[in-house]
Motif scaffolding. Structure first.
Motif, PDB file in Angstrom:
ATOM      1  N   SER A   1       0.827  -1.207   0.000  1.00 10.76           N
ATOM      2  CA  SER A   1       0.000   0.000   0.000  1.00 10.76           C
ATOM      3  C   SER A   1       0.850   1.241   0.000  1.00 10.76           C
ATOM      4  O   SER A   1       1.960   1.270   0.528  1.00 10.76           O
ATOM      5  CB  SER A   1      -1.064   0.058   1.094  1.00 10.76           C
ATOM      6  N   LEU A   2       0.314   2.244  -0.618  1.00 10.64           N
ATOM      7  CA  LEU A   2       1.075   3.442  -0.916  1.00 10.64           C
ATOM      8  C   LEU A   2       0.595   4.617  -0.096  1.00 10.64           C
ATOM      9  O   LEU A   2      -0.539   4.649   0.369  1.00 10.64           O
ATOM     10  CB  LEU A   2       0.899   3.783  -2.400  1.00 10.64           C
ATOM     11  N   ASN A   3       1.489   5.585   0.064  1.00  9.12           N
ATOM     12  CA  ASN A   3       1.118   6.861   0.659  1.00  9.12           C
ATOM     13  C   ASN A   3       1.201   7.929  -0.404  1.00  9.12           C
ATOM     14  O   ASN A   3       2.244   8.097  -1.026  1.00  9.12           O
ATOM     15  CB  ASN A   3       2.090   7.216   1.789  1.00  9.12           C
ATOM     16  N   VAL A   4       0.117   8.627  -0.591  1.00 11.05           N
ATOM     17  CA  VAL A   4       0.155   9.693  -1.584  1.00 11.05           C
ATOM     18  C   VAL A   4      -0.390  10.975  -0.969  1.00 11.05           C
ATOM     19  O   VAL A   4      -1.141  10.932  -0.007  1.00 11.05           O
ATOM     20  CB  VAL A   4      -0.673   9.346  -2.832  1.00 11.05           C
TER      21      VAL A   4
ATOM     22  N   ARG B   1       0.259  -9.541   5.495  1.00 11.46           N
ATOM     23  CA  ARG B   1       1.252  -9.406   4.432  1.00 11.46           C
ATOM     24  C   ARG B   1       2.395  -8.501   4.881  1.00 11.46           C
ATOM     25  O   ARG B   1       3.572  -8.830   4.748  1.00 11.46           O
ATOM     26  CB  ARG B   1       0.570  -8.853   3.176  1.00 11.46           C
TER      27      ARG B   1
ATOM     28  N   LEU C   1       1.873   2.218   7.175  1.00 11.62           N
ATOM     29  CA  LEU C   1       2.124   1.347   6.036  1.00 11.62           C
ATOM     30  C   LEU C   1       0.849   1.048   5.248  1.00 11.62           C
ATOM     31  O   LEU C   1       0.904   0.570   4.127  1.00 11.62           O
ATOM     32  CB  LEU C   1       2.758   0.037   6.506  1.00 11.62           C
ATOM     33  N   HIS C   2      -0.291   1.311   5.867  1.00  8.43           N
ATOM     34  CA  HIS C   2      -1.543   0.992   5.174  1.00  8.43           C
ATOM     35  C   HIS C   2      -2.431   2.190   4.962  1.00  8.43           C
ATOM     36  O   HIS C   2      -3.608   2.040   4.606  1.00  8.43           O
ATOM     37  CB  HIS C   2      -2.306  -0.088   5.936  1.00  8.43           C
ATOM     38  N   ASN C   3      -1.874   3.376   5.206  1.00  3.64           N
ATOM     39  CA  ASN C   3      -2.666   4.561   4.931  1.00  3.64           C
ATOM     40  C   ASN C   3      -3.939   4.655   5.754  1.00  3.64           C
ATOM     41  O   ASN C   3      -4.964   5.147   5.286  1.00  3.64           O
ATOM     42  CB  ASN C   3      -3.074   4.568   3.457  1.00  3.64           C
TER      43      ASN C   3
END
Ligand SMILES: NC(=O)c1ccc[n+]([C@@H]2O[C@H](COP(=O)([O-])OP(=O)(O)OC[C@H]3O[C@@H](n4cnc5c(N)ncnc54)[C@H](O)[C@@H]3O)[C@@H](O)[C@H]2O)c1
Ligand SMILES: NC(=O)c1ccc[n+]([C@@H]2O[C@H](COP(=O)([O-])OP(=O)(O)OC[C@H]3O[C@@H](n4cnc5c(N)ncnc54)[C@H](O)[C@@H]3O)[C@@H](O)[C@H]2O)c1
Lengths: 208, 208
Positions: free
Chosen positions: A178-181, B17, B38-40
DNA sequence: TAAACATTGTTATTTAATTAACAGTGAAAT
DNA sequence: ATTTCACTGTTAATTAAATAACAATGTTTA
């Protein structure tokens, strides 16, 4: 119109797909409960969604298929369409590209990017693949606003960084990271393993 | 434990995960806010999810990575694992099969099915592909309880019928047709076009 | 050791999404 | 024509999910 619920947006897209099918089969009108049955939801939900987008029919013979398609289109589509790019043209990236290619006029995969020199500077699944180093330039030149991420998980964060620098506005992330934007970029994430594990969990539940 | 929220199940799979990654990197403990970053999502959400599954730590040095992985495993996994099958080993089916193969020990793609004689009775992406006519038999023989649908949309309904007759318990549907199944079968649907249209909509929104 | 701090677990509150309830109305039936 | 019926549109109620608030407690620092 202003603020439609996120879930409603998803359903509108699905209704439209079904409506296009109806149209192809010569159906001119469709009842809320038909649409509901086709989507495994309730008729109230359908009516409520349709109320929210401001469409209504005076007839009691169901919604006008064509008109409803147009109204949904006005919500979802932009006038001139949007361009997307695939980043990482591996197994999944190729499947998606081949699938999308020529399917939606308003939303098209205009370019793909990869690092592998075997893949770059060729046309793959009908779309030109550029080396990742040219991403910034191509995204600007071709006015690409959506990035579809199908790179290996460990590269996802770095690629995202580059995408955002290049001015991308929305990201659909299929990597399992998962990403941080920043909040001015819309991010949608989907992980197949999570989906499958969810199914497994509920299968297990039902057995107990 | 009984009734965990559906959303929580999805997140647990994602936490795991990430936790496995942590473990691989030698991290033994992780704070709720690390996991959250890490998972927003927020740390509260993480703590709440973890509370719901009954794990807790007395230390104030974060959760024990290994222990938490196990607890999540006890929730999500079955003792002996579950078998899944891909139906329709085309572009998407192959991508998924190649990807999953050998990734999860508890959840494996045991067989694939297709109608195309070019594909049947061969090993594709590491898994044997059977003709669809043998689906009933193989599903029973190999104790397959989950079907992953990647056939053309127009075949989805018929294939589903067959799957259910064969005793499948959960379906993950990637075709763009929504399905109707009896309530004793768990159905999860995902449509990429809907996802992409959602991104497009919100990109458009932000621009206004 | 004592004070300050960081982190968790849990209950309460808020917000989002779904479902229920029902009035209004055109179409079909008598 | 009038009644019955089938649908829609919309507000109200319910349920599900996320967030906030905060007490409890182990850890670090002075
Ligand atoms: N295949 C699936 O069905 C599936 C399912 C779920 C998730 N995923 C995820 O999708 C991603 C891709 O999966 P795949 O099976 O297609 O893998 P793949 O290895 O077939 O494809 C990855 C592609 O990315 C390219 N690449 C590597 N580093 C890059 C970089 N820095 N920039 C641009 N391109 C780069 C590679 O050259 C390759 O073409 C992975 O993150 C995987 O976790 C795939
Ligand atoms: N490729 C993608 O990225 C993508 C994205 C979104 C949705 N989808 C959906 O996934 C499905 C498959 O897409 P694809 O791109 O892999 O298509 P594809 O044509 O490459 O693969 C379809 C496969 O199904 C097989 N098949 C046909 N009829 C069958 C039947 N009755 N029983 C069993 N197998 C049968 C075909 O032989 C083929 O191998 C489609 O429904 C599509 O809408 C695909």
């Amino acid at each position: 119109m202003s603020k439609l619920p996120e879930k409603t947006i998803g359903r509108l897209s699905e209704y439209r797909r079904t409506l296009l099918n109806c149209l192809a089969n010569g159906k001119t009108h469709v009842f809320s409960h038909d649409l509901a049955n086709l989507h495994n939801i309730t008729a109230v939900q359908v009516r409520r969604d349709i109320m929210l987008i401001g469409y209504s029919t005076t007839l009691k013979k169901g919604y006008d298929v064509k008109a409803l398609i147009d109204v949904i289109g006005n919500i979802i589509d932009t006038k001139d369409g949007l361009n997307a790019a695939i980043i990482g043209i591996g197994n999944l990236g190729r499947a998606i590209t081949a699938y999308f290619n020529g399917k939606r006029t308003r939303l098209k995969i205009a370019a793909t990017f990869d690092t592998d020199p075997e893949k770059t500077n060729r046309v793959i699944s009908g779309v030109k693949c550029y080396p990742i180093s040219e991403m910034g330039r191509i995204i600007k030149e071709q006015d690409i606003s959506i990035g579809i991420l199908t790179v290996p998980p460990e590269d996802a964060a770095a690629v995202t960084e580059t995408l955002i620098m290049a001015g991308i506005k929305g990201i659909l992330n299929y990597t399992s990271t998962s990403l941080n934007v920043s909040p001015n970029v819309y991010l949608e994430e989907y992980d197949m393993i999570t989906s499958l594990e969810k199914v497994a969990y509920f299968v297990k539940e039902k057995n107990e």
